[in-house]
Design a protein around this motif. Structure first.
Motif, PDB file in Angstrom:
ATOM      1  N   THR A 126       5.894  -1.051   8.912  1.00  0.00           N
ATOM      2  CA  THR A 126       6.059  -1.028   7.454  1.00  0.00           C
ATOM      3  C   THR A 126       7.463  -1.478   7.076  1.00  0.00           C
ATOM      4  OG1 THR A 126       6.790   1.280   7.416  1.00  0.00           O
ATOM      5  CG2 THR A 126       4.416   0.874   7.227  1.00  0.00           C
ATOM      6  N   TRP A 182       2.939  -3.767   4.635  1.00  0.00           N
ATOM      7  CA  TRP A 182       2.344  -3.423   5.933  1.00  0.00           C
ATOM      8  C   TRP A 182       2.094  -4.683   6.739  1.00  0.00           C
ATOM      9  CZ3 TRP A 182       0.806   1.496   7.773  1.00  0.00           C
ATOM     10  CH2 TRP A 182       1.001   2.552   6.883  1.00  0.00           C
ATOM     11  N   VAL A 227       0.866  -1.172   0.000  1.00  0.00           N
ATOM     12  CA  VAL A 227       0.000   0.000   0.000  1.00  0.00           C
ATOM     13  C   VAL A 227       0.904   1.224   0.000  1.00  0.00           C
ATOM     14  CG1 VAL A 227      -1.753   1.317   1.252  1.00  0.00           C
ATOM     15  CG2 VAL A 227      -1.868  -1.175   1.216  1.00  0.00           C
ATOM     16  N   LYS A 228       0.731   2.076  -1.007  1.00  0.00           N
ATOM     17  CA  LYS A 228       1.549   3.285  -1.140  1.00  0.00           C
ATOM     18  C   LYS A 228       3.041   2.955  -1.140  1.00  0.00           C
ATOM     19  CE  LYS A 228      -2.032   6.165   0.987  1.00  0.00           C
ATOM     20  NZ  LYS A 228      -2.398   7.058   2.109  1.00  0.00           N
ATOM     21  N   PHE A 285     -10.151  -2.284   8.744  1.00  0.00           N
ATOM     22  CA  PHE A 285      -9.356  -1.079   8.535  1.00  0.00           C
ATOM     23  C   PHE A 285      -9.626  -0.536   7.130  1.00  0.00           C
ATOM     24  CE2 PHE A 285      -7.135  -3.339  11.844  1.00  0.00           C
ATOM     25  CZ  PHE A 285      -6.605  -2.366  12.670  1.00  0.00           C
ATOM     26  N   ASP A 286      -9.308   0.728   6.941  1.00  0.00           N
ATOM     27  CA  ASP A 286      -9.461   1.399   5.649  1.00  0.00           C
ATOM     28  C   ASP A 286      -8.421   0.857   4.669  1.00  0.00           C
ATOM     29  OD1 ASP A 286      -9.505   3.188   3.496  1.00  0.00           O
ATOM     30  OD2 ASP A 286      -9.890   4.918   4.774  1.00  0.00           O
ATOM     31  N   SER A 287      -8.855   0.415   3.488  1.00  0.00           N
ATOM     32  CA  SER A 287      -7.923  -0.158   2.518  1.00  0.00           C
ATOM     33  C   SER A 287      -6.955   0.878   1.947  1.00  0.00           C
ATOM     34  CB  SER A 287      -8.691  -0.819   1.364  1.00  0.00           C
ATOM     35  OG  SER A 287      -9.528   0.119   0.728  1.00  0.00           O
ATOM     36  N   GLN A 288      -7.338   2.159   1.986  1.00  0.00           N
ATOM     37  CA  GLN A 288      -6.450   3.215   1.494  1.00  0.00           C
ATOM     38  C   GLN A 288      -5.508   3.722   2.579  1.00  0.00           C
ATOM     39  OE1 GLN A 288      -6.461   3.959  -1.832  1.00  0.00           O
ATOM     40  NE2 GLN A 288      -7.926   2.250  -1.848  1.00  0.00           N
ATOM     41  N   ASP A 289      -5.872   3.477   3.830  1.00  0.00           N
ATOM     42  CA  ASP A 289      -5.055   3.906   4.969  1.00  0.00           C
ATOM     43  C   ASP A 289      -5.072   2.801   6.013  1.00  0.00           C
ATOM     44  OD1 ASP A 289      -3.725   5.062   7.048  1.00  0.00           O
ATOM     45  OD2 ASP A 289      -5.194   6.662   7.409  1.00  0.00           O
ATOM     46  N   PRO A 290      -4.094   1.891   5.989  1.00  0.00           N
ATOM     47  CA  PRO A 290      -4.082   0.746   6.906  1.00  0.00           C
ATOM     48  C   PRO A 290      -4.050   1.127   8.386  1.00  0.00           C
ATOM     49  CG  PRO A 290      -2.564   0.382   5.091  1.00  0.00           C
ATOM     50  CD  PRO A 290      -2.986   1.820   5.002  1.00  0.00           C
ATOM     51  N   LEU A 291      -3.773   2.401   8.698  1.00  0.00           N
ATOM     52  CA  LEU A 291      -3.778   2.831  10.094  1.00  0.00           C
ATOM     53  C   LEU A 291      -5.164   3.251  10.571  1.00  0.00           C
ATOM     54  CD1 LEU A 291      -0.514   4.998  10.226  1.00  0.00           C
ATOM     55  CD2 LEU A 291      -0.807   2.593  10.844  1.00  0.00           C
ATOM     56  N   ASN A 292      -6.083   3.411   9.635  1.00  0.00           N
ATOM     57  CA  ASN A 292      -7.419   3.903   9.975  1.00  0.00           C
ATOM     58  C   ASN A 292      -8.309   2.738  10.398  1.00  0.00           C
ATOM     59  OD1 ASN A 292      -9.821   5.290  10.260  1.00  0.00           O
ATOM     60  ND2 ASN A 292     -10.121   5.614   8.068  1.00  0.00           N
TER      61      ASN A 292
END
Length: 382
Positions: free
Chosen positions: A232, A220, A215-216, A308-315
């Motif tokens: 990461t 992760w 991711v990005k 969790f948010d797939s665009q933001d694994p911390l969310n």
């Protein structure tokens, strides 16, 4: 009709007065995986074996390497077969954590019936990791594979002083290269000597295969036993924990008072990227006393899921309020952890189904299957 109704009412009242409890239905939200159905008549699929012997390179003698317990498995696919790497304990000590653990190898063409190797494929030796792995051993593997066929294993290095996450890579799940503790170099070794375990690397289904995904531009993982953290990496070997501005570890979610995960939230198999978000299966321990969930046995380990948010694994978005699996079968409530355990560590996408491999009561290996076309009901609440 009136007499029949009175009989039913009297029977229900009598059952309640005598302490009988009715199972409450458990429903999963649309984002969750499951329900998983335990394979009938074959569990446990792996149990202790007192006949196999292994020449230990440290002790320089033969040991019954899987004679006491076999549990907490990782899993992956290799050449069309399901491979389970399971934790095995010998009889060198008394009690959880006081024996030596090694990883056994078992292969299956159907994901249900396994043929085991006679010797472990991963174990402490006279190598550069001995100071981290001896005498406790190599514990609790989580396994995943990259698109190019490199397998990566995250496991607990246990020297009976500090548990650490170690990492190793392989091309065939039998011959491994150890790379040492995953946090050895991050932040000048700041987190090397804190207790850390249980890593769930992020994966995704691509062209019908479950593979490690970025991711990005980064790999992760979720990790942790008491709280759930993240880390990461750019190379799968060297990992940086995600920290707050003050340098402390960033907690993504934690135990909850009054719930099945009131004492521990411990990461399970590799996390899965889905069209609903990132799904993390985890192991929740129920605290004894007033802070625990009274519907479940004190100190028991049950299975949870978090989103969790797939665009933001911390969310972190949400998690289940009740477990989708809990100790129910006799072998899940008898063994070296009698309070009861379904401890998730291995899951593979195989023949368009999800095969979940878990440790039962820290003593045996079991399997449950989720068929997306015909999902089973999750375990009842009580």
């Amino acid at each position: 009709m009136k007499i029949f109704s009175l009989i039913i009412k009297y029977t229900l009242t009598l059952l309640l007065l005598t302490g009988y409890s009715f199972a409450q239905e458990n429903r999963l939200p649309a984002w969750a995986l499951g329900g998983f159905e335990r394979a009938s008549d074959i569990n446990p699929i792996i149990s202790p074996d007192s006949t196999t012997r292994f020449f230990d390179p440290v002790l320089k003698k033969y040991v019954g390497w899987e004679s006491n317990d076999t549990f907490n498995p990782g899993a992956a696919l290799y050449k069309g077969k399901v491979i389970v790497l399971y934790r095995s304990e010998d009889k060198s000590g008394v009690g959880i954590g006081y024996r030596t653990s090694r990883l056994g190898y078992a292969a299956s063409s159907d994901g249900l019936h396994f043929k085991r190797d006679k010797a472990p494929v991963f174990y402490p030796a006279n190598d550069d990791q001995k100071k981290y792995e001896w005498p406790g051993g190599c514990e609790d593997p989580r396994v995943a594979v990259t698109v190019n066929g490199t397998y990566v294993i995250f496991y607990t290095q246990w020297n009976r002083e500090t548990p650490r996450l170690g990492v190793a890579t392989s091309k065939d799940l039998k011959h491994w290269t150890k790379h040492g503790p995953i946090f050895e170099d991050a932040y000048k070794g700041k987190f090397l000597n804190i207790p850390h375990k249980s890593a769930s690397i992020l994966t995704k289904i691509e062209n019908g295969r479950q593979v490690v995904v970025k991711v990005k531009g980064k790999y992760w993982m979720y990790w942790g036993e008491l709280h759930v953290y993240a880390a990461t990496s750019t190379n799968l070997v060297d990992w940086k924990p995600v920290i707050n501005t003050d340098g402390t570890l960033k907690e993504l979610f934690s135990p909850r008072k009054g719930y099945f995960d009131s004492e521990l939230t411990e990461c399970g198999p590799p996390a899965i990227m889905t069209n609903k978000g990132i799904v993390l299966l985890y192991n929740g321990k129920n605290k004894s006393g007033e802070d625990g969930d009274k519907r479940f046995t004190p100190n028991t380990y049950c299975a949870g899921q978090a989103l969790f948010d797939s665009q933001d694994p911390l969310n972190f978005i949400t998690r289940l309020d009740v477990p989708f699996m809990r100790p129910m079968a006799s072998f899940e409530k008898s063994g070296q952890y009698p309070a009861g355990t379904v401890f998730l560590e291995g899951m593979v996408y195989f023949k368009k189904k999800w095969f979940l491999y878990y440790g039962a009561a820290d003593s045996r290996v079991c399997v449950a299957v989720y068929d997306p076309t015909h999902p089973s009901a999750p375990d009842a609440i009580n």
